[in-house]
Design an enzyme around this catalytic site. Structure first.
Site, PDB file in Angstrom:
ATOM      1  N   SER A   1      13.019  -4.870  -5.027  1.00 18.98           N
ATOM      2  CA  SER A   1      11.691  -5.173  -4.496  1.00 18.98           C
ATOM      3  C   SER A   1      11.186  -6.493  -5.057  1.00 18.98           C
ATOM      4  CB  SER A   1      10.713  -4.045  -4.846  1.00 18.98           C
ATOM      5  OG  SER A   1       9.667  -4.026  -3.915  1.00 18.98           O
TER       6      SER A   1
ATOM      7  N   GLY B   1      12.702  -2.654  -0.889  1.00 20.78           N
ATOM      8  CA  GLY B   1      11.247  -2.496  -0.834  1.00 20.78           C
ATOM      9  C   GLY B   1      10.835  -1.264  -1.616  1.00 20.78           C
ATOM     10  N   ALA B   2       9.907  -1.457  -2.564  1.00 21.29           N
ATOM     11  CA  ALA B   2       9.490  -0.329  -3.416  1.00 21.29           C
ATOM     12  C   ALA B   2       8.004  -0.041  -3.214  1.00 21.29           C
ATOM     13  CB  ALA B   2       9.790  -0.632  -4.878  1.00 21.29           C
ATOM     14  N   GLY B   3       7.639   0.234  -1.968  1.00 19.93           N
ATOM     15  CA  GLY B   3       6.252   0.569  -1.669  1.00 19.93           C
ATOM     16  C   GLY B   3       6.109   2.051  -1.384  1.00 19.93           C
ATOM     17  N   THR B   4       5.177   2.388  -0.505  1.00 21.58           N
ATOM     18  CA  THR B   4       4.883   3.787  -0.172  1.00 21.58           C
ATOM     19  C   THR B   4       6.127   4.517   0.341  1.00 21.58           C
ATOM     20  OG1 THR B   4       2.675   3.038   0.413  1.00 21.58           O
ATOM     21  CG2 THR B   4       3.300   5.223   1.196  1.00 21.58           C
TER      22      THR B   4
ATOM     23  N   GLY C   1       1.065   7.306   5.870  1.00 23.53           N
ATOM     24  CA  GLY C   1       1.810   7.807   4.718  1.00 23.53           C
ATOM     25  C   GLY C   1       2.658   9.042   4.968  1.00 23.53           C
TER      26      GLY C   1
ATOM     27  N   CYS D   1      -3.161  -1.071  12.162  1.00 21.15           N
ATOM     28  CA  CYS D   1      -3.633  -0.275  11.034  1.00 21.15           C
ATOM     29  C   CYS D   1      -5.165  -0.375  11.015  1.00 21.15           C
ATOM     30  CB  CYS D   1      -3.003  -0.873   9.775  1.00 21.15           C
ATOM     31  SG  CYS D   1      -3.167   0.112   8.326  1.00 21.15           S
TER      32      CYS D   1
ATOM     33  N   CYS E   1      -4.061  10.525   8.468  1.00 19.75           N
ATOM     34  CA  CYS E   1      -4.661   9.476   7.649  1.00 19.75           C
ATOM     35  C   CYS E   1      -5.954   9.958   7.015  1.00 19.75           C
ATOM     36  CB  CYS E   1      -4.919   8.243   8.507  1.00 19.75           C
ATOM     37  SG  CYS E   1      -5.272   6.794   7.517  1.00 19.75           S
TER      38      CYS E   1
ATOM     39  N   ALA F   1      14.300 -10.370  -1.512  1.00 21.83           N
ATOM     40  CA  ALA F   1      15.519 -10.498  -0.708  1.00 21.83           C
ATOM     41  C   ALA F   1      15.311 -11.628   0.284  1.00 21.83           C
ATOM     42  CB  ALA F   1      15.799  -9.196   0.026  1.00 21.83           C
TER      43      ALA F   1
ATOM     44  N   LYS G   1      -9.383  12.008  -1.023  1.00 21.33           N
ATOM     45  CA  LYS G   1      -8.700  10.708  -1.113  1.00 21.33           C
ATOM     46  C   LYS G   1      -8.627  10.231  -2.562  1.00 21.33           C
ATOM     47  CE  LYS G   1      -7.655   6.470   0.889  1.00 21.33           C
ATOM     48  NZ  LYS G   1      -7.409   5.726   2.063  1.00 21.33           N
TER      49      LYS G   1
HETATM   50  C1  LIG Z   1      -5.151  -1.470   3.287  1.00 25.27           C
HETATM   51  C2  LIG Z   1      -4.316  -0.334   3.796  1.00 25.27           C
HETATM   52  C3  LIG Z   1      -4.724   0.968   3.575  1.00 25.27           C
HETATM   53  C4  LIG Z   1      -3.960   2.032   4.044  1.00 25.27           C
HETATM   54  N1  LIG Z   1      -4.408   3.295   3.834  1.00 25.27           N
HETATM   55  C5  LIG Z   1      -3.662   4.332   4.250  1.00 25.27           C
HETATM   56  C6  LIG Z   1      -4.102   5.659   3.998  1.00 25.27           C
HETATM   57  O1  LIG Z   1      -5.156   5.886   3.411  1.00 25.27           O
HETATM   58  N2  LIG Z   1      -3.323   6.680   4.411  1.00 25.27           N
HETATM   59  C7  LIG Z   1      -2.151   6.456   5.069  1.00 25.27           C
HETATM   60  O2  LIG Z   1      -1.475   7.404   5.412  1.00 25.27           O
HETATM   61  N3  LIG Z   1      -1.718   5.211   5.339  1.00 25.27           N
HETATM   62  C8  LIG Z   1      -2.435   4.138   4.936  1.00 25.27           C
HETATM   63  N4  LIG Z   1      -1.996   2.864   5.190  1.00 25.27           N
HETATM   64  C9  LIG Z   1      -0.765   2.674   6.013  1.00 25.27           C
HETATM   65  C10 LIG Z   1       0.563   2.819   5.235  1.00 25.27           C
HETATM   66  O3  LIG Z   1       0.643   4.081   4.638  1.00 25.27           O
HETATM   67  C11 LIG Z   1       0.730   1.759   4.158  1.00 25.27           C
HETATM   68  O4  LIG Z   1       0.660   0.482   4.695  1.00 25.27           O
HETATM   69  C12 LIG Z   1       2.060   1.885   3.390  1.00 25.27           C
HETATM   70  O5  LIG Z   1       1.959   1.154   2.206  1.00 25.27           O
HETATM   71  C13 LIG Z   1       3.262   1.410   4.176  1.00 25.27           C
HETATM   72  O6  LIG Z   1       4.412   1.719   3.436  1.00 25.27           O
HETATM   73  P1  LIG Z   1       5.755   0.865   3.529  1.00 25.27           P
HETATM   74  O7  LIG Z   1       6.671   1.456   2.508  1.00 25.27           O
HETATM   75  O8  LIG Z   1       6.202   0.764   4.917  1.00 25.27           O
HETATM   76  O9  LIG Z   1       5.343  -0.622   3.084  1.00 25.27           O
HETATM   77  P2  LIG Z   1       4.720  -1.100   1.727  1.00 25.27           P
HETATM   78  O10 LIG Z   1       4.050  -0.012   0.984  1.00 25.27           O
HETATM   79  O11 LIG Z   1       3.922  -2.312   2.058  1.00 25.27           O
HETATM   80  O12 LIG Z   1       5.981  -1.530   0.856  1.00 25.27           O
HETATM   81  C14 LIG Z   1       6.797  -2.605   1.192  1.00 25.27           C
HETATM   82  C15 LIG Z   1       7.556  -3.039  -0.052  1.00 25.27           C
HETATM   83  O13 LIG Z   1       8.580  -3.977   0.307  1.00 25.27           O
HETATM   84  C16 LIG Z   1       8.568  -5.052  -0.604  1.00 25.27           C
HETATM   85  N5  LIG Z   1       9.145  -6.220   0.062  1.00 25.27           N
HETATM   86  C17 LIG Z   1       8.656  -6.914   1.118  1.00 25.27           C
HETATM   87  N6  LIG Z   1       9.472  -7.931   1.421  1.00 25.27           N
HETATM   88  C18 LIG Z   1      10.503  -7.878   0.547  1.00 25.27           C
HETATM   89  C19 LIG Z   1      11.656  -8.679   0.354  1.00 25.27           C
HETATM   90  N7  LIG Z   1      11.943  -9.748   1.112  1.00 25.27           N
HETATM   91  N8  LIG Z   1      12.492  -8.377  -0.664  1.00 25.27           N
HETATM   92  C20 LIG Z   1      12.240  -7.307  -1.459  1.00 25.27           C
HETATM   93  N9  LIG Z   1      11.145  -6.517  -1.305  1.00 25.27           N
HETATM   94  C21 LIG Z   1      10.298  -6.792  -0.318  1.00 25.27           C
HETATM   95  C22 LIG Z   1       7.098  -5.211  -0.946  1.00 25.27           C
HETATM   96  O14 LIG Z   1       6.935  -5.955  -2.121  1.00 25.27           O
HETATM   97  C23 LIG Z   1       6.677  -3.738  -1.071  1.00 25.27           C
HETATM   98  O15 LIG Z   1       6.989  -3.240  -2.349  1.00 25.27           O
HETATM   99  C24 LIG Z   1      -2.744   1.783   4.754  1.00 25.27           C
HETATM  100  C25 LIG Z   1      -2.349   0.472   4.977  1.00 25.27           C
HETATM  101  C26 LIG Z   1      -3.123  -0.580   4.512  1.00 25.27           C
HETATM  102  C27 LIG Z   1      -2.661  -2.006   4.768  1.00 25.27           C
END
Ligand SMILES: Cc1cc2nc3c(=O)[nH]c(=O)nc-3n(C[C@H](O)[C@H](O)[C@H](O)COP(=O)(O)OP(=O)(O)OC[C@H]3O[C@@H](n4cnc5c(N)ncnc54)[C@H](O)[C@@H]3O)c2cc1C
Length: 436
Positions: free
Chosen positions: A34, A8-11, A322, A160, A356, A78, A391
């Site tokens: 990812s 997973g390449a998110g936050t 975050g 959330c 947040c 995955a 922000k």
């Molecule tokens: C709309 C929204 C706004 C938000 N705003 C804030 C904010 O302002 N401040 C704050 O602190 N928090 C905020 N959040 C909460 C939180 O910070 C975020 O949701 C954050 O992106 C979560 O990080 P993560 O790495 O857990 O998941 P994500 O960032 O969602 O990353 C998950 C990654 O896993 C990958 N993935 C998923 N399934 C698979 C698979 N089977 N195989 C390979 N890769 C996969 C996805 O493609 C993605 O790249 C917000 C959340 C949402 C939904």
């Protein structure tokens, strides 16, 4: 040589890959896997949902940036994790073997829990992914051409809540800017929270007072303790309960355009691993971010199981934000490195503080809850134009940081200082979390 895979390449995942590679150096291999080949800055999706941001402003290709730092990148979904064999099967049938796995796969959006709530099926949209936020913007433009009732909020089981308030206030602000606010016959905020400003953390500072006033000033009618059962033929079906969870009212609201934060679940490849997860598909971790069942699997971000801060009449979950996620990443990296180097008993913990920043149009709201469960050492809900500006700056900063390959949360620390929060020493926070 150890092979560490970040899934997973998110936050959480992208900073984790940088931090892991930086910690381990050239002697070990780090692979980032990812589904998509691009990074999306999730917190800015609400802006995309009203056209204040464009896709290219908040996404960028992952590969050139991580490969420059010596991290291998695979852009494939995955499908299966075999925790015993330590392999991940990818969408094309290929497999990757790991010595250590860090799961950072974020949420699966559980639209199936509320029939008719999938953004592809009806009027209720999502801003949880960039694709969804783009779709929402398309539907929003249809609303501008032919105005109708709006419903924004959060479903039962959501965790959330910030983005729900954020999007409601942004939409109201955008309608005003366009001189169209009075063309919308009704604007409702429907939430599973027991009261406005609960935010999944029993409120923070004066979140209730400030958000209640904010919604009132925008003419948005709030409904709390609500469970949406379905969305059908332009109607949202809602059950409202009292503090004991007893039904007090069943009603419908017309909806031409909506956005509801869904309940989250773990993604299938993770949820299906025997003994790894709770029933929601979230990884059960110990204080050191390590799976309680598999000693070489760690997890960070939304993918981990965190119990609700309190039981609410309609179920709600605790947010994973975050700054908290960055602290989980740092702890996991430290612990994996210590394990690789055989430093038995040398472990650290994430801080898990809820921080947040939510944009509210031309203003914003920031909260810091330290620790998440009351009584708190820091309990601040701040509101003002500076949060909006902070922000905006945070988006630019985080994206730049991800392109440069840096993961240190410098900006957040500066903001904390501005908010007068000085008790940020890790030991203090860990101590507080232990106490809670
Ligand atoms: C709309 C929204 C706004 C938000 N705003 C804030 C904010 O302002 N401040 C704050 O602190 N928090 C905020 N959040 C909460 C939180 O910070 C975020 O949701 C954050 O992106 C979560 O990080 P993560 O790495 O857990 O998941 P994500 O960032 O969602 O990353 C998950 C990654 O896993 C990958 N993935 C998923 N399934 C698979 C698979 N089977 N195989 C390979 N890769 C996969 C996805 O493609 C993605 O790249 C917000 C959340 C949402 C939904």
């Amino acid at each position: 040589m150890a092979h560490v895979v970040i899934l997973g390449a998110g936050t959480g995942g992208m900073p984790a890959a940088y931090e892991m590679k930086h910690a381990l150096g050239a002697g070990h291999e780090v692979t980032l896997i990812s589904t998509n080949d691009y990074f999306q800055f999730v917190p800015s999706n609400p802006w995309l949902g009203v056209g204040w941001s464009k896709r290219e402003d908040i996404t960028f290709p992952i590969r050139p940036y991580v490969e420059r730092r010596g991290i291998k990148f695979i852009a494939k979904n995955a499908e299966k994790i075999d925790a015993e064999a330590q392999t991940i099967t990818l969408a094309d049938g290929s497999s990757v073997h790991y010595d250590y796995l860090m799961i950072a796969t974020g949420p699966r959006l559980a639209f199936e829990l509320v029939p008719g709530s999938d953004p592809h099926e009806g009027p209720v949209q999502s801003v949880c992914t960039t694709d969804h936020a783009e779709l929402a913007y398309g539907k929003y433009q249809e609303l501008l051409e032919n105005p109708g009732p709006i419903v924004i909020g959060a479903m039962a089981g959501a965790s959330c809540f910030g983005p729900a308030y954020e999007y409601a206030m942004i939409v109201a602000s955008d309608l005003k800017k366009r001189g169209m606010r009075d063309k919308v016959p009704s604007f409702s905020f429907v939430t599973s929270e027991p009261y406005i400003g609960h935010l999944g953390i029993s409120g923070v500072g004066d979140s209730t007072g400030i958000l209640t006033k904010g919604l009132e000033e925008e003419g948005i009618k709030a409904y709390t303790n609500c469970k949406v059962s379905k969305v059908e033929n332009g109607e949202m079906f809602i059950t409202q309960v009292n503090d004991k969870g007893e039904t007090v009212k069943e009603f419908t609201l017309p909806v031409k355009f909506g956005m509801m934060i869904p309940a989250f679940r773990g993604i299938p490849a993770v949820a299906n691993v025997e003994g790894l997860c709770n029933p929601g598909g979230f990884v059960i971790v110990d204080d050191n971010q390590r799976s309680k069942k598999y000693s070489n699997i760690y997890a960070v971000g939304i993918a981990i199981a965190i119990p609700p801060v309190e039981a609410t009449p309609v179920p709600t979950g605790a947010p994973k934000t975050g700054y908290m996620i960055e602290s989980m990443v740092s702890a996991s990296v430290y612990n994996i490195k210590a394990d690789i180097e055989g430093r038995v008993g040398d472990k650290t913990m994430g801080t898990w503080n809820a921080v947040c920043f939510a944009d509210m149009g031309d203003r914003g709201a920031a909260f810091v809850a330290l620790p998440q469960i009351k009584p708190r050492k820091v309990d601040i809900f701040a509101y003002g134009r500076w949060v909006h500006l902070a922000k905006v700056a945070f988006e630019k900063y985080f994206i730049r940081k991800m392109k440069m390959g840096v993961s240190e949360p410098f900006y957040e620390r500066v903001l904390f200082k501005m908010m007068g929060i000085t008790r940020l020493k890790e030991e203090t926070e860990v101590e507080q979390r232990k106490a809670s």
